[in-house]
Write a protein that holds these residues in place. Structure first.
Motif, mmCIF file in Angstrom:
data_model
loop_
_atom_site.group_PDB
_atom_site.id
_atom_site.type_symbol
_atom_site.label_atom_id
_atom_site.label_comp_id
_atom_site.label_asym_id
_atom_site.label_seq_id
_atom_site.Cartn_x
_atom_site.Cartn_y
_atom_site.Cartn_z
ATOM 1 N N PRO A 111 -1.694 -8.764 -3.876
ATOM 2 C CA PRO A 111 -1.423 -7.561 -4.028
ATOM 3 C C PRO A 111 -0.430 -7.291 -5.482
ATOM 4 O O PRO A 111 -0.671 -6.327 -6.064
ATOM 5 C CB PRO A 111 -0.687 -7.074 -2.861
ATOM 6 C CG PRO A 111 -0.386 -8.007 -2.068
ATOM 7 C CD PRO A 111 -1.173 -9.199 -2.462
ATOM 8 N N MET A 112 0.163 -8.236 -5.683
ATOM 9 C CA MET A 112 1.289 -8.151 -6.692
ATOM 10 C C MET A 112 0.652 -8.187 -8.143
ATOM 11 O O MET A 112 0.604 -7.450 -8.763
ATOM 12 C CB MET A 112 2.581 -9.397 -6.640
ATOM 13 C CG MET A 112 3.273 -9.370 -7.721
ATOM 14 S SD MET A 112 4.528 -7.937 -7.768
ATOM 15 C CE MET A 112 4.305 -7.334 -9.152
ATOM 16 N N LEU A 113 -0.196 -9.329 -8.235
ATOM 17 C CA LEU A 113 -1.109 -9.578 -9.430
ATOM 18 C C LEU A 113 -2.271 -8.219 -9.538
ATOM 19 O O LEU A 113 -2.395 -7.727 -10.741
ATOM 20 C CB LEU A 113 -1.672 -10.672 -9.407
ATOM 21 C CG LEU A 113 -0.922 -12.014 -9.328
ATOM 22 C CD1 LEU A 113 -1.885 -13.257 -9.090
ATOM 23 C CD2 LEU A 113 -0.080 -12.035 -10.741
ATOM 24 N N GLN A 114 -2.743 -8.000 -8.501
ATOM 25 C CA GLN A 114 -3.410 -6.824 -8.368
ATOM 26 C C GLN A 114 -2.766 -5.690 -8.984
ATOM 27 O O GLN A 114 -3.304 -4.646 -9.615
ATOM 28 C CB GLN A 114 -4.298 -6.507 -7.014
ATOM 29 C CG GLN A 114 -5.155 -7.549 -6.791
ATOM 30 C CD GLN A 114 -5.664 -7.188 -5.198
ATOM 31 O OE1 GLN A 114 -5.078 -6.878 -4.533
ATOM 32 N NE2 GLN A 114 -6.814 -8.113 -5.125
ATOM 33 N N ALA A 115 -1.452 -5.283 -8.406
ATOM 34 C CA ALA A 115 -0.802 -4.152 -9.051
ATOM 35 C C ALA A 115 -0.554 -4.385 -10.614
ATOM 36 O O ALA A 115 -0.707 -3.309 -11.137
ATOM 37 C CB ALA A 115 0.429 -4.107 -8.250
ATOM 38 N N MET A 116 -0.445 -5.401 -11.028
ATOM 39 C CA MET A 116 -0.106 -5.574 -12.424
ATOM 40 C C MET A 116 -1.166 -5.333 -13.072
ATOM 41 O O MET A 116 -1.260 -4.698 -14.033
ATOM 42 C CB MET A 116 0.493 -7.195 -12.659
ATOM 43 C CG MET A 116 1.791 -7.321 -12.015
ATOM 44 S SD MET A 116 2.261 -9.034 -12.693
ATOM 45 C CE MET A 116 4.098 -8.908 -12.533
ATOM 46 N N SER A 117 -2.428 -5.980 -12.789
ATOM 47 C CA SER A 117 -3.537 -5.763 -13.463
ATOM 48 C C SER A 117 -4.200 -4.241 -13.298
ATOM 49 O O SER A 117 -5.111 -3.832 -14.130
ATOM 50 C CB SER A 117 -4.599 -6.741 -13.120
ATOM 51 O OG SER A 117 -5.102 -6.284 -11.796
ATOM 52 N N ALA A 118 -3.925 -3.591 -12.314
ATOM 53 C CA ALA A 118 -4.581 -2.184 -12.253
ATOM 54 C C ALA A 118 -3.842 -0.962 -12.623
ATOM 55 O O ALA A 118 -3.922 -0.026 -11.912
ATOM 56 C CB ALA A 118 -4.739 -2.247 -10.728
ATOM 57 N N ALA A 164 0.871 -1.150 -0.075
ATOM 58 C CA ALA A 164 0.081 0.053 -0.052
ATOM 59 C C ALA A 164 0.660 1.331 -0.214
ATOM 60 O O ALA A 164 0.567 2.264 -0.783
ATOM 61 C CB ALA A 164 -0.979 -0.004 1.141
ATOM 62 N N THR A 165 1.966 1.387 0.731
ATOM 63 C CA THR A 165 2.810 2.260 0.692
ATOM 64 C C THR A 165 3.611 2.459 -0.341
ATOM 65 O O THR A 165 3.778 3.715 -0.817
ATOM 66 C CB THR A 165 3.712 2.367 1.959
ATOM 67 O OG1 THR A 165 3.130 2.107 3.264
ATOM 68 C CG2 THR A 165 4.864 3.405 2.147
ATOM 69 N N ALA A 166 3.982 1.511 -0.965
ATOM 70 C CA ALA A 166 4.935 1.578 -2.135
ATOM 71 C C ALA A 166 4.230 2.217 -3.349
ATOM 72 O O ALA A 166 4.608 2.902 -4.301
ATOM 73 C CB ALA A 166 5.347 0.172 -2.487
ATOM 74 N N LEU A 167 2.838 1.603 -3.255
ATOM 75 C CA LEU A 167 2.052 2.386 -4.595
ATOM 76 C C LEU A 167 1.790 3.591 -4.544
ATOM 77 O O LEU A 167 1.543 4.467 -5.259
ATOM 78 C CB LEU A 167 0.646 1.517 -4.632
ATOM 79 C CG LEU A 167 0.762 -0.262 -4.914
ATOM 80 C CD1 LEU A 167 -0.692 -0.683 -4.833
ATOM 81 C CD2 LEU A 167 1.421 -0.210 -6.214
#
Length: 529
Positions: free
Chosen positions: A385-392, A363-366
């Protein structure tokens, strides 16, 4: 690292010892083992004294089947001419003087180490002069070896540094007092004695953790497992849950390499270099997978160095291994390197006090508005969260994953997602919408049969944004072993070839141009495969 007879100070360190005290210690412990020549007779050439531990190791090896079958640390090239407790006392003496000259630690680290080196040279010179009174003087090489050992005990790997400095070392595995050393290009070597006691080994682990800036990480009965990186970047994992205290050190031989070096080492060929570089510039989400020791981190680090300098990058790791925030062979993106934190052994509110996991850092990194996110290794619930970050919107993000076989990649991803609480169907859709490319590395170890270790890309898959039969993501094998070649050879055209060509780094006809895509000669395996 040897135990001493004197009481430690208030801070747990050995009491300071002057040159005369150390000379007396040596005269009593080492001088008595030398043969005494008759008065007036020429002094015989005396080899460097062997420590009692080394003598026991040699005797044990002789009983077990021949002297030298299992060498001791003292028997290796560059062995010290003195007991290790002398090194510890010299270190204590130098540390006291260093604290007196820079009590508030205002010096830059490089300047403080330079000061420490000068103090080490002076302390060893004074000690050597005192020791020579009544003993055979040490040679310049032996005196230099003592000085190096003192500095190593302060800033590097201490007693184990001589093992880590050997050419080709990849792993040092300590089981109690014995160490097994894995090399890149030769069989394993076993060293009989690298510590004088289990307590000494535990002390070494905790000192290394402090030197590395991980003061919260300590190997104790309350926290019987600990992991950290050494000052040189080597990764350390230690445990008290094994039969004897155990330590595994993963040596990073190369930190500043780029993708061109992977071609030289035979991990990829020129075609794969162009293809993977174009994928990075086209912002493909890439998953690097393979078995343990296959070179996943090395490839991920090389791909990370291909990210354009105009971007912003966040790396998330349990222990730093990528070093993408450090200057590389060419300018890179603005990089924020996050590192997880282990707990202090206490519990609070049902969780481990002080612990910060990779999942916690997402959350902080994003919020750093990074254009890409790289996770050093996905092991657990951080997969979601890794896959969600990739897809979002996190196009161009990358991570590694431990998978034993190429056909088990999707199953492994689904397993981690379901362990994080997702339904299988939802996991399939998330995987399909997030990952563009999967690069599989094969690890072939032939050191036991006279060969060497081979690490190379053998398979590359495209993951499509659709699910097929059984609800699983649809994949296409772009590169795979073919025609007797066990390394990756072009097989199918990627659907995103237009995007690769727009980068100016790739042309589709190169994929079908066999000479350009060929490997540089056959793989030098012991048995031709």
């Amino acid at each position: 690292m040897a135990d001493t007879q004197q009481r430690p100070g208030a801070d747990g360190s050995p009491p300071p010892m002057g040159p005369a005290d150390i000379a007396g210690l040596l005269a009593g412990r080492i001088g008595q083992r030398r043969p005494t020549a008759a008065a007036g007779s020429p002094q015989p050439a005396v080899p460097p004294p062997v420590s009692p531990g080394a003598a026991v190791a040699v005797a044990s090896a002789a009983v077990d089947g021949g002297v030298g079958a299992v060498p001791s640390l003292a028997g290796l090239p560059g062995a010290l001419p003195v007991e290790w407790e002398v090194i510890e006392h010299l270190q204590s003496l130098v540390s006291t003087k260093l604290s007196a000259e820079d009590p508030d630690k205002l010096l830059e680290e490089a300047d403080r180490r330079a000061l420490a080196r000068r103090l080490v040279r002076n302390a060893v010179a004074d000690w050597a002069t005192a020791y020579a009174q009544g003993n055979t003087p040490l040679t310049a090489e032996q005196e230099a070896a003592v000085g190096t050992a003192v500095f190593d005990s302060m800033y590097r790997g201490g007693r184990l540094q001589s093992l880590l400095d050997q050419d080709g070392v990849e792993d040092v595995m300590v089981d109690g007092l014995r160490a097994h050393v894995e090399y890149h290009d030769r069989p394993r070597q076993t060293i009989e004695k690298v510590a004088d006691s289990h307590e000494e080994l535990i002390t070494w682990v905790n000192r290394m953790a402090r030197l590395s800036g991980h003061g919260e990480r300590a190997l104790t009965q309350a926290t019987p497992m600990v992991g950290f990186r050494m000052p040189d970047g080597s990764r350390v994992t230690a445990s008290l849950l094994t039969t004897r205290p155990s330590v595994v050190i993963r040596r990073h031989r190369i930190r500043q390499h780029g993708i061109a070096e992977l071609v030289q080492w035979g991990s990829i060929n020129p075609m794969l270099e162009r293809f993977l570089t174009a994928c990075v510039h086209a912002k493909m989400n890439i998953l690097v997978v393979g078995d343990m020791g296959a070179g996943k981190t090395s490839l991920l680090r090389a791909l990370g160095r291909e990210i354009p300098p105009s971007e912003r990058l966040v790396t998330l790791e349990s222990d730093r291994e990528l070093y993408l925030d450090e200057p590389g062979p060419k300018p890179g993106p603005v990089t924020f390197a996050f590192e997880a934190r282990q707990s202090n052994g206490e519990t609070r509110g049902g969780g481990a006090a002080g612990e910060v996991t990779i999942s916690d850092m997402f959350a902080t990194a994003l919020r750093f508005n990074a254009t890409r996110v790289i996770v050093g290794e996905v092991r657990s619930t951080e997969i979601v969260p890794m896959l969600q970050a990739m897809s979002a919107g996190g196009s161009g993000s990358m991570c590694t994953l431990h998978v034993r076989r190429p056909h088990g990649i999707i199953s492994r991803l689904v397993q981690l997602c379901t362990e994080a609480g997702m339904q299988t169907e939802a996991a399939h859709h998330l995987i399909a919408s997030s990952i563009d490319l999967v690069v599989y590395l094969t690890y072939l170890d032939e050191t036991a049969v006279g060969g060497q270790k081979h690490r190379f890309v053998s398979n590359i898959y495209e993951v499509h944004d659709v699910v097929g039969e059984g609800g699983r993501p649809v994949t296409t094998e772009l590169f795979a072993p073919q025609g007797g070649e066990i390394r990756a050879v072009y097989k199918n055209m990627p659907s995103f070839i237009d995007e690769l060509e727009l980068t100016g780094l790739m042309r589709r006809e190169w994929l079908t141009d066999n000479p350009f895509g060929a490997w540089m000669g056959p793989l030098a395996t012991v048995g031709r495969r």
